[in-house]
Design a protein around this motif. Sequence first.
Motif, PDB file in Angstrom:
ATOM      1  N   PHE A   1      13.192 -17.714  31.039  1.00  0.00           N
ATOM      2  CA  PHE A   1      11.754 -17.863  30.854  1.00  0.00           C
ATOM      3  C   PHE A   1      11.390 -19.202  30.216  1.00  0.00           C
ATOM      4  O   PHE A   1      10.243 -19.411  29.819  1.00  0.00           O
ATOM      5  CB  PHE A   1      11.220 -16.721  29.988  1.00  0.00           C
TER       6      PHE A   1
ATOM      7  N   CYS B   1       9.064 -24.052  35.132  1.00  0.00           N
ATOM      8  CA  CYS B   1       9.148 -22.732  34.512  1.00  0.00           C
ATOM      9  C   CYS B   1      10.415 -22.031  34.996  1.00  0.00           C
ATOM     10  O   CYS B   1      10.766 -22.131  36.182  1.00  0.00           O
ATOM     11  CB  CYS B   1       7.955 -21.858  34.895  1.00  0.00           C
TER      12      CYS B   1
ATOM     13  N   GLY C   1      12.055 -16.199  35.400  1.00  0.00           N
ATOM     14  CA  GLY C   1      11.830 -14.859  34.875  1.00  0.00           C
ATOM     15  C   GLY C   1      12.985 -13.952  35.254  1.00  0.00           C
ATOM     16  O   GLY C   1      14.019 -14.393  35.766  1.00  0.00           O
TER      17      GLY C   1
ATOM     18  N   TRP D   1       9.870  -8.852  35.334  1.00  0.00           N
ATOM     19  CA  TRP D   1       8.911  -9.926  35.026  1.00  0.00           C
ATOM     20  C   TRP D   1       8.996 -11.042  36.053  1.00  0.00           C
ATOM     21  O   TRP D   1      10.078 -11.515  36.392  1.00  0.00           O
ATOM     22  CB  TRP D   1       9.169 -10.469  33.630  1.00  0.00           C
TER      23      TRP D   1
ATOM     24  N   TYR E   1       4.119 -15.098  32.664  1.00  0.00           N
ATOM     25  CA  TYR E   1       4.833 -14.091  33.435  1.00  0.00           C
ATOM     26  C   TYR E   1       4.095 -12.763  33.320  1.00  0.00           C
ATOM     27  O   TYR E   1       3.455 -12.477  32.303  1.00  0.00           O
ATOM     28  CB  TYR E   1       6.262 -13.936  32.924  1.00  0.00           C
TER      29      TYR E   1
END
Length: 238
Positions: A63, A79, A82, A86, A44
């Motif tokens: 995250f 993933c 964020g 970020w 990130y």
Amino acid sequence: MHGFSVVAAAVAGAIGLALGGIASAGPPGPQIAERYLNLHQCVYVGSGGHYTNLLPNTANAAFNTGTNVSNTPDTALSCGPGGGSWRPAPANSAVKAFDRTAGRYLNVHQCVYYSAGQHYTAVLPNTPNANFNTGTNVSNTADTQLNCRPGGGGWTLLLANSAVKSFDLTGNRYLNLHQCVWTSGGMYYMGVLPNTPNANFNTGTNASSTADTRLNCRPGGGGWSLDGLDSAFRPLGT
């Protein structure tokens, strides 16, 4: 991460990945319960530079990654989205399925790059941003030489925080993966290896027949302090 409402450093939460020993000639060791170590590297970018997370179970769930042990090789990167300022950096993120039947050693290459106070940590060999890839692999030979690409765009390899470590999985049930994060002036640095030259930033990552019960992160130094809130580990059994 830091400087926004979501808990920031999110790099530490820890994970001990249970890995049965690789079968070998002679007296049998633990059998492989799950064939693949699917390692997801999620990167990130934000006001504090670059943040790399390998773990699926940090306190900062936005995250978290898809890292797991399975009989199926992962092919899709997982993933979290964020948060705050970020955002994901797909060019530096990837998933790699390491076949534990392919060799005795998991050779982890930790490559750290530096630019204007920022640190970027990479462990995978297959991100789209090839100039920052590493030599991490599974082999019957223990790697002794660090393999890091040179970086680029103003980023240079930081050898003091980079290292290679060969984890012998034969006869060891667990890969206890300690992921630690340190912070200084809004910047972040993540490490997973226990043997970099910059010893104050080393971790307790190890291969063992016993699951670790305590996080092991060195205290940092030079104005960098351990972010204990987000540093953690958790052994996962197969």
